[in-house]
Scaffold this motif. Structure first.
Motif, PDB file in Angstrom:
ATOM      1  N   VAL A  34       0.762  -1.359  -0.692  1.00 30.54           N
ATOM      2  CA  VAL A  34      -0.374  -0.253  -0.305  1.00 30.54           C
ATOM      3  C   VAL A  34       1.189   0.861   0.070  1.00 30.54           C
ATOM      4  CG1 VAL A  34      -1.837   1.074   0.988  1.00 30.54           C
ATOM      5  CG2 VAL A  34      -2.082  -1.460   1.643  1.00 30.54           C
ATOM      6  N   MET A  35       0.661   2.113  -0.761  1.00 31.92           N
ATOM      7  CA  MET A  35       1.428   3.642  -0.703  1.00 31.92           C
ATOM      8  C   MET A  35       0.692   4.472  -0.366  1.00 31.92           C
ATOM      9  SD  MET A  35       2.589   5.177  -4.611  1.00 31.92           S
ATOM     10  CE  MET A  35       1.055   6.116  -4.308  1.00 31.92           C
ATOM     11  N   GLU A  36       0.944   5.138   0.635  1.00 30.96           N
ATOM     12  CA  GLU A  36       0.751   6.562   1.160  1.00 30.96           C
ATOM     13  C   GLU A  36       1.733   7.478   1.789  1.00 30.96           C
ATOM     14  OE1 GLU A  36      -1.855   8.785   1.798  1.00 30.96           O
ATOM     15  OE2 GLU A  36      -3.380   6.977   2.083  1.00 30.96           O
ATOM     16  N   ASN A  37       1.138   8.640   1.840  1.00 27.55           N
ATOM     17  CA  ASN A  37       1.915   9.990   2.260  1.00 27.55           C
ATOM     18  C   ASN A  37       2.608   9.274   3.725  1.00 27.55           C
ATOM     19  OD1 ASN A  37       1.431  12.922   3.809  1.00 27.55           O
ATOM     20  ND2 ASN A  37       2.285  13.098   1.784  1.00 27.55           N
ATOM     21  N   ASP A  38       3.494  10.290   3.851  1.00 26.79           N
ATOM     22  CA  ASP A  38       4.317  10.134   5.420  1.00 26.79           C
ATOM     23  C   ASP A  38       4.068  10.602   6.047  1.00 26.79           C
ATOM     24  OD1 ASP A  38       4.813  12.144   3.893  1.00 26.79           O
ATOM     25  OD2 ASP A  38       7.221  12.564   4.446  1.00 26.79           O
ATOM     26  N   ALA A  39       3.947  11.902   6.019  1.00 23.40           N
ATOM     27  CA  ALA A  39       2.889  12.481   7.466  1.00 23.40           C
ATOM     28  C   ALA A  39       1.370  11.454   7.422  1.00 23.40           C
ATOM     29  CB  ALA A  39       2.688  13.521   6.649  1.00 23.40           C
ATOM     30  N   LYS A  40       1.030  10.903   6.735  1.00 21.83           N
ATOM     31  CA  LYS A  40      -0.357  10.679   6.770  1.00 21.83           C
ATOM     32  C   LYS A  40      -0.749   9.188   7.956  1.00 21.83           C
ATOM     33  CE  LYS A  40      -2.757  12.948   3.340  1.00 21.83           C
ATOM     34  NZ  LYS A  40      -3.834  12.767   2.358  1.00 21.83           N
ATOM     35  N   LEU A  41       0.806   8.672   7.416  1.00 21.98           N
ATOM     36  CA  LEU A  41       1.182   7.025   8.133  1.00 21.98           C
ATOM     37  C   LEU A  41       1.404   7.299   9.362  1.00 21.98           C
ATOM     38  CD1 LEU A  41       2.284   5.792   4.490  1.00 21.98           C
ATOM     39  CD2 LEU A  41       1.194   4.516   6.400  1.00 21.98           C
ATOM     40  N   ALA A  42       2.828   8.363   9.833  1.00 17.11           N
ATOM     41  CA  ALA A  42       2.730   8.841  10.791  1.00 17.11           C
ATOM     42  C   ALA A  42       1.316   9.619  12.554  1.00 17.11           C
ATOM     43  CB  ALA A  42       3.820  10.001  11.058  1.00 17.11           C
ATOM     44  N   ALA A  43       0.863  10.210  11.286  1.00 19.70           N
ATOM     45  CA  ALA A  43      -0.717   9.948  12.034  1.00 19.70           C
ATOM     46  C   ALA A  43      -0.759   8.600  12.390  1.00 19.70           C
ATOM     47  CB  ALA A  43      -1.669  11.274  11.174  1.00 19.70           C
ATOM     48  N   LEU A  44      -1.892   8.169  11.424  1.00 19.55           N
ATOM     49  CA  LEU A  44      -1.693   6.382  12.088  1.00 19.55           C
ATOM     50  C   LEU A  44      -1.144   6.058  13.366  1.00 19.55           C
ATOM     51  CD1 LEU A  44      -3.545   4.883  11.178  1.00 19.55           C
ATOM     52  CD2 LEU A  44      -1.906   3.683   9.408  1.00 19.55           C
ATOM     53  N   SER A  45       0.294   6.245  13.128  1.00 21.07           N
ATOM     54  CA  SER A  45       1.141   5.269  14.141  1.00 21.07           C
ATOM     55  C   SER A  45       1.035   6.309  15.276  1.00 21.07           C
ATOM     56  CB  SER A  45       2.827   5.701  14.209  1.00 21.07           C
ATOM     57  OG  SER A  45       2.980   4.794  14.965  1.00 21.07           O
ATOM     58  N   GLU A  46       0.125   7.283  15.539  1.00 17.61           N
ATOM     59  CA  GLU A  46       0.633   7.661  16.870  1.00 17.61           C
ATOM     60  C   GLU A  46      -0.641   8.005  16.926  1.00 17.61           C
ATOM     61  OE1 GLU A  46       2.683   9.482  18.726  1.00 17.61           O
ATOM     62  OE2 GLU A  46       4.195   8.713  17.614  1.00 17.61           O
ATOM     63  N   ALA A  47      -1.512   7.940  15.773  1.00 15.74           N
ATOM     64  CA  ALA A  47      -3.413   7.619  16.587  1.00 15.74           C
ATOM     65  C   ALA A  47      -3.942   6.362  17.001  1.00 15.74           C
ATOM     66  CB  ALA A  47      -4.590   7.964  15.318  1.00 15.74           C
ATOM     67  N   MET A  48      -3.070   4.822  16.393  1.00 21.67           N
ATOM     68  CA  MET A  48      -3.488   3.900  16.891  1.00 21.67           C
ATOM     69  C   MET A  48      -3.020   3.671  18.685  1.00 21.67           C
ATOM     70  SD  MET A  48      -4.555   2.153  14.525  1.00 21.67           S
ATOM     71  CE  MET A  48      -4.617   0.566  14.432  1.00 21.67           C
ATOM     72  N   LEU A  49      -2.198   4.849  18.895  1.00 21.12           N
ATOM     73  CA  LEU A  49      -1.214   5.002  20.414  1.00 21.12           C
ATOM     74  C   LEU A  49      -2.373   5.503  20.957  1.00 21.12           C
ATOM     75  CD1 LEU A  49       2.587   5.564  19.578  1.00 21.12           C
ATOM     76  CD2 LEU A  49       1.304   3.691  20.044  1.00 21.12           C
TER      77      LEU A  49
END
Length: 279
Positions: A104-119
């Motif tokens: 899956v391809m995604e924007n880097d800031a959005k992936l960082a957002a997902l990581s922090e949101a999951m926490l």
């Protein structure tokens, strides 16, 4: 035959360096390699292929690749990169060939957002992540899902009034702008006056995003964001000036995993993608 493959792969492409990592089903990084991001796209693909080939893990369930730019997700193409002179490159196809697994391809800031949101998922359902690094990026996660309509253009796409004219927020409030304006990196800058000026300028973009997106919490990451404590008080003072019942200022915290947020986000998205395909 994905079910026989125990590991995930995450690739975080940065303007100066790339991080590739393998992660277990539980999200534990087992191997990680950083290498300088080549200026030429074909050279980058060769270097990435070499890196992945040298991992102990040879088979993956799925993976994700993070690109700092504007994406055509339907075609798997990155139309433009924020800090690299690559345009309309078939990134998704190329990394799938290298990893041998669905990606899956995604924007880097959005992936960082997902990581922090999951926490934070047990406390907050609407999380805004803002990264202040070489540039400014941001992503919105709602109920554990990235809002793909928000944030590809990052701070370049937010125009605010600065010194009497509309100016891209990133041009004067990013980490590179901090160095250009004050002569020091965030880690070395200890002048309260300089940080006060920078915090006021940062608040302009924060207010735009708060008003439009109305997040429950803001997580700040990136190279300059890592030093949030140096400008937090001044940032909050500038934001609180404009707080109203219709525009509440949310809690602002520092990223819990600032250095590896993107690659953990790669894991989170790849795992969600894998589950959807096997539901």
């Amino acid at each position: 035959m994905w079910y026989t493959k125990p590991m995930y792969v995450g690739i975080d492409i940065g303007g100066t360096k790339t991080l590739a990592a393998t992660l277990t089903n539980e999200g534990v990084i087992k191997e990680s390699v950083k290498f300088p991001t080549p200026a030429d796209y074909d050279d980058f693909i060769k270097e990435l292929a070499h890196t992945v080939a040298n991992f102990a893990t040879k088979e993956f369930k799925a993976g994700s690749v993070a690109a700092p730019g504007t994406l055509d997700r339907h075609r798997g193409v990155v139309k433009s990169f924020g800090n690299l002179d690559w345009k309309n490159v078939p990134l998704l196809r190329d990394v799938e060939k290298i990893t041998g697994c669905p990606m899956v391809m995604e924007n880097d800031a959005k992936l960082a957002a997902l990581s922090e949101a999951m926490l934070l998922k047990h406390k907050y359902s609407k999380v805004l992540y803002i990264t202040i690094s070489t540039g400014i990026g941001y992503g919105l996660v709602v109920d554990g899902t990235i809002d793909s309509n928000v944030g590809d253009s990052g701070g370049k796409g937010i125009l605010v009034e600065w010194h009497g004219k509309l100016t891209p927020w990133e041009s004067f409030a990013s980490g590179s702008a901090l160095v250009r304006r004050f002569g020091k990196r965030a880690s070395d800058l200890n002048d309260p006056k300089a940080w006060g000026i920078f915090a006021k300028d940062l608040s302009l973009g924060f207010l735009e995003l708060i008003a439009i997106l109305q997040p429950e919490i803001i997580v700040v990451g990136g190279g300059a964001g890592h030093y949030l404590e140096k400008f937090y008080d001044e940032l909050l003072i500038n934001l609180k000036k404009y707080e109203t019942p219709m525009l509440p200022i949310p809690k602002i915290i520092k990223a819990q995993r600032p250095d590896e947020a993107v690659v953990y986000g790669c894991y989170d998205l790849a795992k969600l993608y894998y589950k959807e395909k096997h539901a």
